[in-house]
Design an enzyme around this catalytic site. Sequence first.
Site, PDB file in Angstrom:
ATOM      1  CE  LYS A  69      -3.884  -1.916   2.518  1.00 22.83           C
ATOM      2  NZ  LYS A  69      -5.089  -2.787   3.265  1.00 22.83           N
ATOM      3  CD  GLN A 113      -3.018  -4.351   6.882  1.00 20.87           C
ATOM      4  OE1 GLN A 113      -3.720  -3.158   5.798  1.00 20.87           O
ATOM      5  NE2 GLN A 113      -3.485  -5.063   6.472  1.00 20.87           N
ATOM      6  CG  ASP A 136      -9.748   0.774   5.077  1.00 16.99           C
ATOM      7  OD1 ASP A 136      -8.769  -0.086   4.099  1.00 16.99           O
ATOM      8  OD2 ASP A 136      -8.503   0.477   6.484  1.00 16.99           O
TER       9      ASP A 136
HETATM   10  N1  GUN Z   1      -7.268  -6.245   6.003  1.00 15.28           N
HETATM   11  C1  GUN Z   1      -6.751  -6.623   5.165  1.00 15.28           C
HETATM   12  N2  GUN Z   1      -8.225  -6.209   4.347  1.00 15.28           N
HETATM   13  C2  GUN Z   1      -7.691  -5.142   4.733  1.00 15.28           C
HETATM   14  C3  GUN Z   1      -8.713  -3.610   4.243  1.00 15.28           C
HETATM   15  O1  GUN Z   1      -8.793  -3.376   2.684  1.00 15.28           O
HETATM   16  N3  GUN Z   1      -7.655  -3.043   5.354  1.00 15.28           N
HETATM   17  C4  GUN Z   1      -7.150  -3.019   6.345  1.00 15.28           C
HETATM   18  N4  GUN Z   1      -7.542  -1.528   6.912  1.00 15.28           N
HETATM   19  N5  GUN Z   1      -7.099  -4.076   6.830  1.00 15.28           N
HETATM   20  C5  GUN Z   1      -7.384  -5.119   5.945  1.00 15.28           C
END
Ligand code: GUN
Length: 303
Positions: A69, A113, A136
């Site tokens: 990311k 995350q 998110d």
């Molecule tokens: N863990 C797995 N997928 C995601 C996501 O899309 N966002 C976040 N913050 N954590 C995750």
Amino acid sequence: MAAAARLLELRPGRDMTAVVIDGKTVSQKIRAECRGRVKGLQETHGVTPCLAVILIGDSHASQVYVRNKMRAAEDVGLLSRPFIFDRDVPVAIVLDLIDRLNQDPDVHGILVQLPLPPQFNIYTVLHRISPAKDVDGFHLYNVGGLVVGDTIFSPCTPFGVMKLLEHQGIEIAGQNVVVVGASNIVGKPMALMMMQQDATVTICHARTRDLAQFTILADILIVAAGVPGLILKQMVRRGAVVIDVGINRLPSGKIVGDVDFEGVSEKASFITPVPGGVGPMTVSMLIWNTITSAERHMTMHPV
Ligand code: GUN
């Protein structure tokens, strides 16, 4: 689809070979658009969008996701600020950090995350993030916004699916959309976004009896169940659009989706591969949302 055309589609006949929707190419187009938007913000406002990423614990998968990311964000010209904590960090330390990032005018997106270590209540953390920086799309404000069709940020994976369909010129209004999987991150928001575009939506999940009786009705079938090989050719209507959100690692190490790609490709009109379909879109939409946040910030949108 007109009834006559649909009857023709349903007539027994030769299999078709689906067009494979290339998520990597669409994702690159979106990132190119993002680069332009970042440039525009820099030239007009002297501002570079900034994404703060909080990672707690030592999960290898989470570390890889976060690295991807941040790399992707920097690649389109965003700033990224990592905050890495040991798995036993006190909850108050993380909540205090989120409070400070909420107040920091130089930070436009905040991502925590998931999953989190057991001392954390996931909702206490997610709801601490300002909805205006919740790139998110997991805060209740943004989830509620999806229900009424007025969200600030849509969750990145279903948002990516909408963009893929849009880029492929696939119409949504009036279509039968079947979503398999009812998670908070993908299935539920996906269904709401489809409803907002006037689809007729059915949601199936792990306890749905006779899944095939629903999937066979889908003009657009979206599968996010996390079960390799769940959707077989005989469960899909000829000419359906099939979107596979699953990412499963087989004991052999091979990555596969939830759809039997080979078989279903013979019957669908469009299909996404795994890997290379929905996956690349998720990170692109995170970047998209962060830039949107910076643009909103510049035009002083209140929340
Ligand atoms: N863990 C797995 N997928 C995601 C996501 O899309 N966002 C976040 N913050 N954590 C995750």
